[in-house]
Every structure is written in structure tokens, then in C-alpha cells.
Motif scaffolding. Sequence first.
Motif, PDB file in Angstrom:
ATOM      1  N   LYS A  48      -4.260 -42.461   7.744  1.00  0.00           N
ATOM      2  CA  LYS A  48      -3.727 -41.474   8.491  1.00  0.00           C
ATOM      3  C   LYS A  48      -4.012 -40.102   7.657  1.00  0.00           C
ATOM      4  CE  LYS A  48      -1.338 -44.437  11.153  1.00  0.00           C
ATOM      5  NZ  LYS A  48      -1.944 -45.538  10.903  1.00  0.00           N
ATOM      6  N   PHE A  49      -4.602 -39.102   8.352  1.00  0.00           N
ATOM      7  CA  PHE A  49      -4.646 -37.784   7.468  1.00  0.00           C
ATOM      8  C   PHE A  49      -4.652 -36.774   8.482  1.00  0.00           C
ATOM      9  CE2 PHE A  49      -8.776 -39.573   9.008  1.00  0.00           C
ATOM     10  CZ  PHE A  49      -9.266 -38.453   9.743  1.00  0.00           C
ATOM     11  N   GLY A  50      -4.681 -35.613   7.922  1.00  0.00           N
ATOM     12  CA  GLY A  50      -4.580 -34.053   8.785  1.00  0.00           C
ATOM     13  C   GLY A  50      -3.217 -33.913   9.133  1.00  0.00           C
ATOM     14  N   PHE A  51      -3.131 -32.609   9.708  1.00  0.00           N
ATOM     15  CA  PHE A  51      -1.982 -32.243   9.772  1.00  0.00           C
ATOM     16  C   PHE A  51      -1.749 -31.597  11.427  1.00  0.00           C
ATOM     17  CE2 PHE A  51      -0.010 -27.957  10.012  1.00  0.00           C
ATOM     18  CZ  PHE A  51       1.462 -28.304  10.155  1.00  0.00           C
ATOM     19  N   THR A  52      -0.690 -31.936  11.982  1.00  0.00           N
ATOM     20  CA  THR A  52      -0.419 -31.287  13.431  1.00  0.00           C
ATOM     21  C   THR A  52       0.588 -30.220  13.477  1.00  0.00           C
ATOM     22  OG1 THR A  52      -1.035 -33.436  14.365  1.00  0.00           O
ATOM     23  CG2 THR A  52      -0.015 -31.979  15.975  1.00  0.00           C
ATOM     24  N   ASN A  53       0.137 -28.994  13.710  1.00  0.00           N
ATOM     25  CA  ASN A  53       1.092 -27.958  13.645  1.00  0.00           C
ATOM     26  C   ASN A  53       1.910 -27.979  15.055  1.00  0.00           C
ATOM     27  OD1 ASN A  53       2.366 -25.485  13.556  1.00  0.00           O
ATOM     28  ND2 ASN A  53       0.710 -24.341  13.425  1.00  0.00           N
ATOM     29  N   ILE A  54       3.272 -28.064  14.942  1.00  0.00           N
ATOM     30  CA  ILE A  54       4.166 -28.382  16.239  1.00  0.00           C
ATOM     31  C   ILE A  54       4.479 -26.839  16.973  1.00  0.00           C
ATOM     32  CG2 ILE A  54       5.464 -30.426  15.275  1.00  0.00           C
ATOM     33  CD1 ILE A  54       7.594 -28.555  14.502  1.00  0.00           C
ATOM     34  N   ASN A  55       3.894 -25.759  16.290  1.00  0.00           N
ATOM     35  CA  ASN A  55       4.141 -24.481  16.763  1.00  0.00           C
ATOM     36  C   ASN A  55       2.770 -24.057  17.235  1.00  0.00           C
ATOM     37  OD1 ASN A  55       6.994 -24.415  16.140  1.00  0.00           O
ATOM     38  ND2 ASN A  55       6.296 -24.020  13.686  1.00  0.00           N
ATOM     39  N   ARG A  56       1.982 -24.681  17.378  1.00  0.00           N
ATOM     40  CA  ARG A  56       0.699 -24.393  17.732  1.00  0.00           C
ATOM     41  C   ARG A  56       0.744 -23.801  19.324  1.00  0.00           C
ATOM     42  NH1 ARG A  56      -4.741 -24.954  17.218  1.00  0.00           N
ATOM     43  NH2 ARG A  56      -5.816 -25.403  19.369  1.00  0.00           N
ATOM     44  N   LYS A  57      -0.055 -22.661  19.745  1.00  0.00           N
ATOM     45  CA  LYS A  57      -0.187 -22.304  21.042  1.00  0.00           C
ATOM     46  C   LYS A  57      -1.489 -22.459  21.459  1.00  0.00           C
ATOM     47  CE  LYS A  57       3.478 -18.555  21.020  1.00  0.00           C
ATOM     48  NZ  LYS A  57       3.524 -17.586  20.070  1.00  0.00           N
ATOM     49  N   GLU A  58      -1.592 -23.152  22.686  1.00  0.00           N
ATOM     50  CA  GLU A  58      -2.866 -23.614  23.229  1.00  0.00           C
ATOM     51  C   GLU A  58      -3.098 -22.484  24.407  1.00  0.00           C
ATOM     52  OE1 GLU A  58      -5.149 -25.832  23.201  1.00  0.00           O
ATOM     53  OE2 GLU A  58      -4.524 -26.975  21.750  1.00  0.00           O
ATOM     54  N   TYR A  59      -4.451 -21.687  24.116  1.00  0.00           N
ATOM     55  CA  TYR A  59      -4.659 -20.655  25.113  1.00  0.00           C
ATOM     56  C   TYR A  59      -5.711 -21.371  25.966  1.00  0.00           C
ATOM     57  CZ  TYR A  59      -2.103 -17.138  22.586  1.00  0.00           C
ATOM     58  OH  TYR A  59      -1.008 -16.575  21.738  1.00  0.00           O
ATOM     59  N   GLN A  60      -5.730 -20.821  27.358  1.00  0.00           N
ATOM     60  CA  GLN A  60      -6.784 -21.342  28.436  1.00  0.00           C
ATOM     61  C   GLN A  60      -7.977 -20.149  28.366  1.00  0.00           C
ATOM     62  OE1 GLN A  60      -6.369 -24.056  30.077  1.00  0.00           O
ATOM     63  NE2 GLN A  60      -8.503 -23.773  30.656  1.00  0.00           N
ATOM     64  N   GLY A  61      -8.818 -20.234  28.044  1.00  0.00           N
ATOM     65  CA  GLY A  61      -9.958 -19.543  27.886  1.00  0.00           C
ATOM     66  C   GLY A  61     -10.793 -19.024  28.975  1.00  0.00           C
ATOM     67  N   ILE A  62     -11.076 -17.720  29.167  1.00  0.00           N
ATOM     68  CA  ILE A  62     -11.640 -17.313  30.461  1.00  0.00           C
ATOM     69  C   ILE A  62     -12.756 -16.355  30.043  1.00  0.00           C
ATOM     70  CG2 ILE A  62     -11.978 -16.312  32.508  1.00  0.00           C
ATOM     71  CD1 ILE A  62      -9.099 -17.380  33.212  1.00  0.00           C
ATOM     72  N   ASN A  63     -14.081 -16.725  30.318  1.00  0.00           N
ATOM     73  CA  ASN A  63     -15.076 -15.786  29.902  1.00  0.00           C
ATOM     74  C   ASN A  63     -15.297 -14.740  30.789  1.00  0.00           C
ATOM     75  OD1 ASN A  63     -16.397 -16.834  27.240  1.00  0.00           O
ATOM     76  ND2 ASN A  63     -16.883 -18.582  28.473  1.00  0.00           N
ATOM     77  N   LEU A  64     -15.900 -13.482  30.155  1.00  0.00           N
ATOM     78  CA  LEU A  64     -16.314 -12.360  30.982  1.00  0.00           C
ATOM     79  C   LEU A  64     -17.253 -12.602  31.921  1.00  0.00           C
ATOM     80  CD1 LEU A  64     -16.500  -9.564  28.039  1.00  0.00           C
ATOM     81  CD2 LEU A  64     -14.668  -9.952  29.779  1.00  0.00           C
ATOM     82  N   GLU A  65     -18.071 -13.440  31.697  1.00  0.00           N
ATOM     83  CA  GLU A  65     -19.054 -13.851  32.835  1.00  0.00           C
ATOM     84  C   GLU A  65     -18.644 -14.564  34.153  1.00  0.00           C
ATOM     85  OE1 GLU A  65     -21.799 -16.463  30.664  1.00  0.00           O
ATOM     86  OE2 GLU A  65     -20.725 -18.049  30.422  1.00  0.00           O
ATOM     87  N   LYS A  66     -17.325 -15.210  33.833  1.00  0.00           N
ATOM     88  CA  LYS A  66     -16.675 -15.769  34.778  1.00  0.00           C
ATOM     89  C   LYS A  66     -15.987 -14.702  35.671  1.00  0.00           C
ATOM     90  CE  LYS A  66     -14.832 -19.482  37.176  1.00  0.00           C
ATOM     91  NZ  LYS A  66     -15.894 -20.257  37.942  1.00  0.00           N
ATOM     92  N   LEU A  67     -15.465 -13.704  34.972  1.00  0.00           N
ATOM     93  CA  LEU A  67     -14.612 -12.647  35.769  1.00  0.00           C
ATOM     94  C   LEU A  67     -15.774 -11.925  36.522  1.00  0.00           C
ATOM     95  CD1 LEU A  67     -12.207 -11.323  33.201  1.00  0.00           C
ATOM     96  CD2 LEU A  67     -11.656 -12.799  35.210  1.00  0.00           C
ATOM     97  N   GLN A  68     -16.938 -11.656  35.970  1.00  0.00           N
ATOM     98  CA  GLN A  68     -17.991 -10.796  36.530  1.00  0.00           C
ATOM     99  C   GLN A  68     -18.458 -11.704  37.743  1.00  0.00           C
ATOM    100  OE1 GLN A  68     -19.234  -7.708  36.210  1.00  0.00           O
ATOM    101  NE2 GLN A  68     -20.219  -8.067  38.023  1.00  0.00           N
ATOM    102  N   ALA A  69     -18.583 -12.965  37.837  1.00  0.00           N
ATOM    103  CA  ALA A  69     -18.934 -13.742  38.871  1.00  0.00           C
ATOM    104  C   ALA A  69     -18.028 -13.825  40.163  1.00  0.00           C
ATOM    105  CB  ALA A  69     -19.120 -15.262  38.612  1.00  0.00           C
ATOM    106  N   LEU A  70     -16.552 -13.801  39.547  1.00  0.00           N
ATOM    107  CA  LEU A  70     -15.674 -13.573  40.683  1.00  0.00           C
ATOM    108  C   LEU A  70     -15.700 -12.214  41.514  1.00  0.00           C
ATOM    109  CD1 LEU A  70     -12.453 -15.237  38.882  1.00  0.00           C
ATOM    110  CD2 LEU A  70     -13.804 -16.088  40.616  1.00  0.00           C
ATOM    111  N   VAL A  71     -16.157 -11.349  40.637  1.00  0.00           N
ATOM    112  CA  VAL A  71     -16.044  -9.704  41.230  1.00  0.00           C
ATOM    113  C   VAL A  71     -17.519  -9.721  42.139  1.00  0.00           C
ATOM    114  CG1 VAL A  71     -16.762  -7.388  40.712  1.00  0.00           C
ATOM    115  CG2 VAL A  71     -14.961  -8.601  39.133  1.00  0.00           C
ATOM    116  N   ASP A  72     -18.412 -10.348  41.636  1.00  0.00           N
ATOM    117  CA  ASP A  72     -19.676 -10.457  42.624  1.00  0.00           C
ATOM    118  C   ASP A  72     -19.364 -11.211  43.880  1.00  0.00           C
ATOM    119  OD1 ASP A  72     -20.946  -9.097  40.641  1.00  0.00           O
ATOM    120  OD2 ASP A  72     -21.809 -10.921  39.727  1.00  0.00           O
ATOM    121  N   SER A  73     -18.530 -12.193  43.875  1.00  0.00           N
ATOM    122  CA  SER A  73     -18.376 -12.792  45.198  1.00  0.00           C
ATOM    123  C   SER A  73     -17.179 -12.385  46.021  1.00  0.00           C
ATOM    124  CB  SER A  73     -17.990 -14.493  44.964  1.00  0.00           C
ATOM    125  OG  SER A  73     -16.845 -14.436  43.926  1.00  0.00           O
ATOM    126  N   GLY A  74     -16.402 -11.226  45.423  1.00  0.00           N
ATOM    127  CA  GLY A  74     -15.364 -10.558  46.182  1.00  0.00           C
ATOM    128  C   GLY A  74     -14.194 -11.044  46.177  1.00  0.00           C
TER     129      GLY A  74
END
Length: 150
Positions: free
Chosen positions: A64-90
Motif C-alpha cells: 500500500k502506498f500514497g495518501f488519500t486526503n479526506i478533506n479533498r473537494k471535487e469540482y466538476q469542470g466546465i470549459n469555456l468552449e462548452k459555454l460558447q456552444a450553449l450560447v450558439d445553440s440558444g
Amino acid sequence: MSSLHNLTPAEGSVKKDKRIARGEGSGHGGTATRGHKGAKSRSGYSRKVGFEGGQMPLQRRVPKFGFTNINRKEYQGINLEKLQALVDSGKITDTVNQDILVSLGLVSKNDLVKILGTGELKAKLTITVHKFTATAKAAIEAAGGQAVTL
């Protein structure tokens, strides 16, 4: 034409079972097909998941090796290109927030959202989420929008 000499039961209606532990005459008496001695011959035996017959199990052999941080915050990433595509599609016009992203199916309601800087944003948007990368914030403000951190 069917007559007494060629009658057979319907397909699948008769099940030929091994009647285990019903005496010596059955051919499956005595040890009842369980063999002699050992854990598998006993009543109440249930094999533990990962049990390897007493040999040191793989789960314990592997280092066994490594370390798991119990206080880690997981973020859901959204790219600017995705937002632009949503704007383009209305699908989005001038504001973007958690509720809008949930209704579009990009994130779930309990997700923490982070806007990432990949792609180009031309639309003027007011974006209210948990976090922004430096490049994303700069791109939003360069397009005339606002980056509001929750």
C-alpha cells in the motif's frame, strides 16, 4: 398422431434433479456429493470474498502506498468552449448559474462547479459558480462578462 407409446412431457416441464442426501440407494447418500472433510463439506460454509484457501490474499500481499486526503473537494469542470456552444445553440443567453447548469444536465445539484479556460468565449455572460481558473476569469472579463464566485 400421438399414441401411448410416443407420449412425452412438454419441453422444459420435467426437471431431472439430483436428489442429494436421500440415502445410499440414490447414489448421492453418504457424504452427499460434498467429498470428505474440509470447510466445504460442513454445513453453514460460506466462502469469504477474496479468500485464497489460507494463502496470503492478494489484497494483503500488494504493498500500500500514497495518501488519500479526506478533506479533498471535487469540482466538476466546465470549459469555456462548452459555454460558447450553449450560447450558439440558444440554450443560455446572459446568465449562467448552478440551476441553469443542472437543468441542462451538465452537473448535478450537489456538484461544486469550476469554469476552466479551454476554448474561446465571445458572448457576454454573468457566470456565478464556485471557482474559476485564472485564464477562464480573464477570458470572461475580456468578453465583457462577469465571473462571480459563490
